[in-house]
Scaffold this active site. Structure first.
Site, PDB file in Angstrom:
ATOM      1  N   TRP A 143      41.642  44.572  38.718  1.00 46.36           N
ATOM      2  CA  TRP A 143      41.821  45.460  39.869  1.00 46.36           C
ATOM      3  C   TRP A 143      42.410  44.687  41.050  1.00 46.36           C
ATOM      4  CZ3 TRP A 143      39.427  45.269  44.721  1.00 46.36           C
ATOM      5  CH2 TRP A 143      39.595  46.388  45.537  1.00 46.36           C
ATOM      6  N   HIS A 144      42.106  43.387  41.128  1.00 46.03           N
ATOM      7  CA  HIS A 144      42.618  42.572  42.225  1.00 46.03           C
ATOM      8  C   HIS A 144      44.081  42.166  42.018  1.00 46.03           C
ATOM      9  CE1 HIS A 144      38.225  42.018  42.604  1.00 46.03           C
ATOM     10  NE2 HIS A 144      38.480  41.928  43.892  1.00 46.03           N
ATOM     11  N   GLY A 145      44.548  42.202  40.779  1.00 43.39           N
ATOM     12  CA  GLY A 145      45.937  41.835  40.520  1.00 43.39           C
ATOM     13  C   GLY A 145      46.115  41.349  39.094  1.00 43.39           C
TER      14      GLY A 145
END
Length: 524
Positions: free
Chosen positions: A353-355
């Site tokens: 979700w962060h990258g």
């Protein structure tokens, strides 16, 4: 517009609060919600007109889907199911495109001519996407709160009223950009309360307290710690080798910086909403006091964790339970589809979700394995014996110490530009590649001591919600162990003494506020 922007603090928020109160008093709740929707659009448009259009399009699609889910009869169950999954696909498809397409296209043969600007991540898309996905699920289940909030009127006026209500909920500016992710069951009852939209003294006092605390965390602590963190990580990324003290200062400093930056935003979000008569869910509950990784994820980014669990862990665990019951006879092996695999997937999704980078992939894998090992360890007879023979205080102290070092190493990975950079950073921290200590000066030790002092404040002082516990500063979604040290007895109150303390904290932050560095989680 940033929460730390003086234009937000001294113009936008006060004007919105006063106008909303006037509209609420003269025209009622519906017009107050309409005004808040317009104000939220004005707040968001500063990030770009294109982003605003995309958000409004997303709101319109999800509102239309939720209307269909509510009004279609049970005899149209197939159609309802198709609309629900189409809505989920639309939400997460858009999120995946904007967050991850550049990662894949960057490695494709045709990526040389690809315009990276086409997939720039719209600010807040992760948060309003998850919030709308939860709303769709509630609409599919015909949750009573959804039906009552949107209304059952089928005419143009009723639909317009329902759209404005829905749009005001999703676009509500205090939680729009970086959360917290709010459920309708937490928001809607407060809209019906007498305090909503009105200027209530205690709401203003609690709101200002939380805003000043959040501003102090972000501007005075997080942004100043960055001066010790960024140069070291940048040096390692460029091939340099920091000394052991600088490496530990940077790793510990980033652990503190990320917490103060993100929790500072959350405090300001809760404070802004409280001034408008809305109490938002608490997103951080002293996660640096955690004594295990399970305890940490009950305290860190709480509203994201519960949404991921809702859409990933719970369905996978139920599927695993059914699969194990049918196909696996040996009970220890049945834990793999029932618990281990759902946990590993859950943490990998949280990380990605962060990258889409290898550092986040490895970060999620490490946390997933760690959680699985901890879960299994706590089922052993050795753990039960130690728990029965040791005091809670001893377990908390030992657990906190044992937890902190590996978590600091994991967040050093989170901060690193690549896995190679992280490996060099860890090597420097443990003296494998570090420069001789005779090249370390008093300033290096002073910076490390300052970071330890800041972490000490986190470990021993009550947080903002504990200080303001008599005035319901936020909605708790978990039950946390009571803070039993002597400092936990300190309570905030709207009086002259605390007014002086908060005024001093505000003045201290105003010296730095003109720098306006962005919040770290704006990138996610």
């Amino acid at each position: 517009m940033l929460f730390t922007d003086p234009a937000y603090l001294f113009l936008f928020l006060p004007i919105v609060a006063f106008v909303c109160a006037g509209v609420r008093s003269r025209f009622g709740v519906e017009w107050a919600l309409a005004f808040l929707f317009i104000a939220s659009c004005a707040f968001y448009v500063g990030w770009g007109v294109d982003y605003l259009i995309m958000m409004l399009a997303s709101i319109l699609v999800n509102w239309a889907a939720s209307q269909s889910l509510i009004h279609l009869g049970d005899d149209r169950s197939g159609m309802r199911r198709a609309i629900f999954w189409a809505g989920i696909a639309f939400n997460f498809g858009a999120l995946i495109w904007f967050k991850y397409s550049f990662f894949f296209l960057n490695y494709a043969e045709s990526s040389a001519a690809f315009n990276a600007g086409l997939v720039a991540i719209p600010v807040g898309i992760s948060f309003y996407t998850f919030q709308q996905a939860v709303f769709l699920l509630d609409a599919y289940r015909r949750d009573r709160e959804v039906i009552d909030y949107l209304g059952t009127e089928r005419g143009a006026r009723g639909r317009a009223r329902g759209f404005v209500r829905y749009a005001a909920f999703i676009a509500f500016f205090p939680q729009l950009v970086i959360g917290p992710i709010v459920y309708l069951k937490e928001f809607a009852p407060q809209v019906r309360s007498a305090d909503f939209g009105r200027l209530v003294r205690i709401n203003i006092e609690v709101g200002l307290f939380l805003i000043i605390v959040g501003l102090f965390k972000k501007v005075l602590i997080a942004d100043n710690i960055a001066r010790y963190v960024d140069p070291v990580f940048d040096m390692v990324a460029a091939g340099g080798e920091p000394n052991l003290i600088d490496a530990w200062t940077a790793a510990l400093g980033y652990y503190a910086q990320l917490y103060f930056d993100f929790s500072g935003y959350s405090d300001m979000a809760l404070g802004s909403a409280r001034i408008l008569g809305i109490i938002l869910p608490i997103n951080f509950a002293s996660p640096l006091k955690a004594n295990s990784i399970g305890d940490f994820y009950r305290r860190w980014h709480i509203t994201l964790t519960r949404v991921i669990a809702l859409f990933m862990y719970t369905p996978l665990s139920l599927f695993g339970a059914r699969f194990a019951a049918r196909h696996i006879k040996w009970k220890p092996l049945a834990r793999f589809p029932l618990i281990w695999l759902p946990l590993l997937v859950n943490f990998e999704v949280i990380a990605l979700w962060h990258g889409a980078t290898m550092t986040f992939v490895l970060f999620g894998l490490l946390h997933g394995l760690w959680y699985v090992l901890e879960t299994e360890a706590k089922k052993t007879s050795a753990w039960r014996t130690w728990k029965s023979r040791s005091s809670e205080t001893a377990r908390n102290i030992i657990g906190r110490v044992a937890f902190t070092v590996p978590m600091v190493l994991c967040f050093a990975l989170f901060r690193s530009e690549s896995v190679t950079t992280w490996s060099h950073m860890v090597g420097a921290m443990f003296g494998q590649q570090a420069l001789p200590l005779d090249r370390v000066g008093l300033r290096d030790f002073g910076e490390l001591a300052l970071v330890f002092a800041i972490l000490g404040f986190c470990w021993f002082l009550p947080n903002a919600y504990e200080l303001a516990r008599d005035h319901k500063p936020g909605l708790f979604t978990w039950t946390y162990p009571a803070n039993r040290n002597l400092l936990a007895r300190i309570k905030w109150a709207p009086n002259i003494i605390w007014g002086g303390i908060m005024a001093g904290a505000l003045l201290a932050t105003l010296y730095y506020v003109s720098r306006l560095p962005p919040f770290i989680y704006l990138g996610f």
